[in-house]
Design a protein around this motif. Structure first.
Motif, PDB file in Angstrom:
ATOM      1  N   SER A 172       0.658  -1.226  -0.054  1.00 47.59           N
ATOM      2  CA  SER A 172       0.046  -0.103  -0.184  1.00 47.59           C
ATOM      3  C   SER A 172       0.781   1.229  -0.120  1.00 47.59           C
ATOM      4  O   SER A 172       0.360   2.476  -0.153  1.00 47.59           O
ATOM      5  CB  SER A 172      -0.962   0.122   1.158  1.00 47.59           C
ATOM      6  N   ILE A 173       1.998   1.214   0.298  1.00 46.36           N
ATOM      7  CA  ILE A 173       3.061   2.227   0.333  1.00 46.36           C
ATOM      8  C   ILE A 173       4.095   2.310  -0.872  1.00 46.36           C
ATOM      9  O   ILE A 173       4.504   1.247  -1.502  1.00 46.36           O
ATOM     10  CB  ILE A 173       3.846   2.281   1.623  1.00 46.36           C
ATOM     11  N   ASN A 206      -4.276   6.719   5.075  1.00 42.35           N
ATOM     12  CA  ASN A 206      -3.596   5.511   4.455  1.00 42.35           C
ATOM     13  C   ASN A 206      -3.374   5.827   3.055  1.00 42.35           C
ATOM     14  O   ASN A 206      -2.210   5.770   2.733  1.00 42.35           O
ATOM     15  CB  ASN A 206      -4.459   4.512   4.363  1.00 42.35           C
ATOM     16  N   GLY A 232       0.744   6.563   2.199  1.00 38.26           N
ATOM     17  CA  GLY A 232       1.026   5.797   1.232  1.00 38.26           C
ATOM     18  C   GLY A 232       1.732   6.284   0.069  1.00 38.26           C
ATOM     19  O   GLY A 232       2.951   5.914  -0.733  1.00 38.26           O
ATOM     20  N   ARG A 264       6.186   2.635   6.906  1.00 39.17           N
ATOM     21  CA  ARG A 264       6.819   1.260   6.615  1.00 39.17           C
ATOM     22  C   ARG A 264       7.766   0.852   7.674  1.00 39.17           C
ATOM     23  O   ARG A 264       8.613   1.693   7.877  1.00 39.17           O
ATOM     24  CB  ARG A 264       7.095   0.939   5.363  1.00 39.17           C
ATOM     25  N   GLU A 267       3.083  -2.158   7.127  1.00 42.08           N
ATOM     26  CA  GLU A 267       2.711  -0.963   6.450  1.00 42.08           C
ATOM     27  C   GLU A 267       1.420  -0.372   7.063  1.00 42.08           C
ATOM     28  O   GLU A 267       0.481  -0.995   7.030  1.00 42.08           O
ATOM     29  CB  GLU A 267       2.443  -1.114   5.003  1.00 42.08           C
TER      30      GLU A 267
END
Length: 214
Positions: free
Chosen positions: A105-106, A146, A150, A156, A174
Motif C-alpha cells: 500500500s506504500i 492511508n 502511502g 513502513r 505498512e
C-alpha cells in the motif's frame, strides 16, 4: 464467531492455517477452548509434514486450492483497514533487504511523491476527528490518511519480532494512517501534558502495547 458457526452447522472440529510461529494461533485456539473445549482444533500447516512454505504452495497448486502466492513471491500477507503485514520468503533472512515486490500500500522511497504534503489532525478528547479542519468519520479518516501516507512513502517498518511463543520472526508492516496518527498524538501530548504525566504515559503505553501484542 468461529465457534458459533461450528455450532450452527453441527461441526465437531474447527481448523485454521496458522504456521506455529505467530501469536495468531494462540488467539484462535485459546478463544475456541474458552467457548467450547469439546471442539477439536486442526492446524494442518503446523501439524502436517510441511517443512517449507514452498511445499505448502506446491500442495495448494496440486489440489487446486486458490492461494495468492507463488514460488517467486511466497510472502504471507495479511491486510485490513489499519495496515498490512508481510512475512516469509526472502524476508526470513535478516540480512536481505526487502525486495520491491514486498511494497503493497506504500510507495517505495524511489517512487514516492517528491512534493511534500501538509496535514493537520484534530483530536477531540484524544480521539482523531478532523483532518485539515474538516470533520471526518473514523473509517474514512483512516482510509484518507492511508492513501496520503502511502503516496509519500510514510508508514513502513521492518522488524525482528520476539513472539510470545518464543520464536523470533522478521516482519514488514505498512500502516500509513497509524504512523501519522501516532506521531500527531505524540506531539499533542508534548504540548498539553506536564513532565511527570508525560513520562508516566510513555512508560505505561509501552506496557499496554506489550499486553495487546500478547
Amino acid at each position: 464467531s468461529l465457534v458459533s458457526v461450528a455450532h450452527q452447522v453441527g461441526a465437531k472440529a474447527v481448523a485454521h492455517g496458522c504456521t506455529g510461529k505467530g501469536n495468531d494461533q494462540v488467539r484462535f485456539e485459546v478463544t475456541a477452548r474458552i467457548f467450547d473445549p469439546s471442539l477439536e482444533i486442526i492446524a494442518p500447516v503446523r501439524e502436517w509434514e510441511f517443512k517449507t512454505r514452498e511445499e505448502e504452495i506446491a500442495y495448494a497448486l496440486e489440489h487446486k486450492i486458490p492461494v495468492d502466492v507463488n514460488r517467486k513471491s511466497p510472502y504471507s500477507i495479511d491486510e485490513n483497514l489499519w495496515g498490512t503485514s508481510i512475512e516469509a520468503g526472502v524476508l526470513e533472512n535478516p540480512w536481505a533487504e526487502p525486495p520491491a515486490d514486498t511494497y503493497r500500500s506504500i510507495r517505495s522511497p524511489e517512487k514516492a511523491s517528491a512534493k511534500p504534503a501538509y496535514v493537520t489532525i484534530g483530536f477531540t478528547r484524544g480521539i482523531p476527528t478532523h483532518v485539515n479542519g474538516k470533520k471526518v468519520a473514523p473509517i474514512a479518516l483512516v482510509e484518507q490518511l492511508n492513501k496520503l501516507g502511502g503516496l509519500h512513502g510514510v508508514g513502513r517498518s521492518d522488524m525482528i519480532e520476539s513472539r510470545m511463543v518464543g520464536i523470533k520472526s522478521r516482519e514488514v508492516y505498512e500502516a500509513p494512517a497509524g504512523t501519522i496518527l501516532l506521531k500527531a498524538h505524540e506531539e499533542c501530548e508534548r504540548l498539553v501534558l506536564d513532565r511527570e504525566l508525560l513520562q508516566f504515559k510513555q512508560s505505561i503505553s509501552a506496557r499496554y502495547a506489550q499486553m495487546v501484542y500478547a
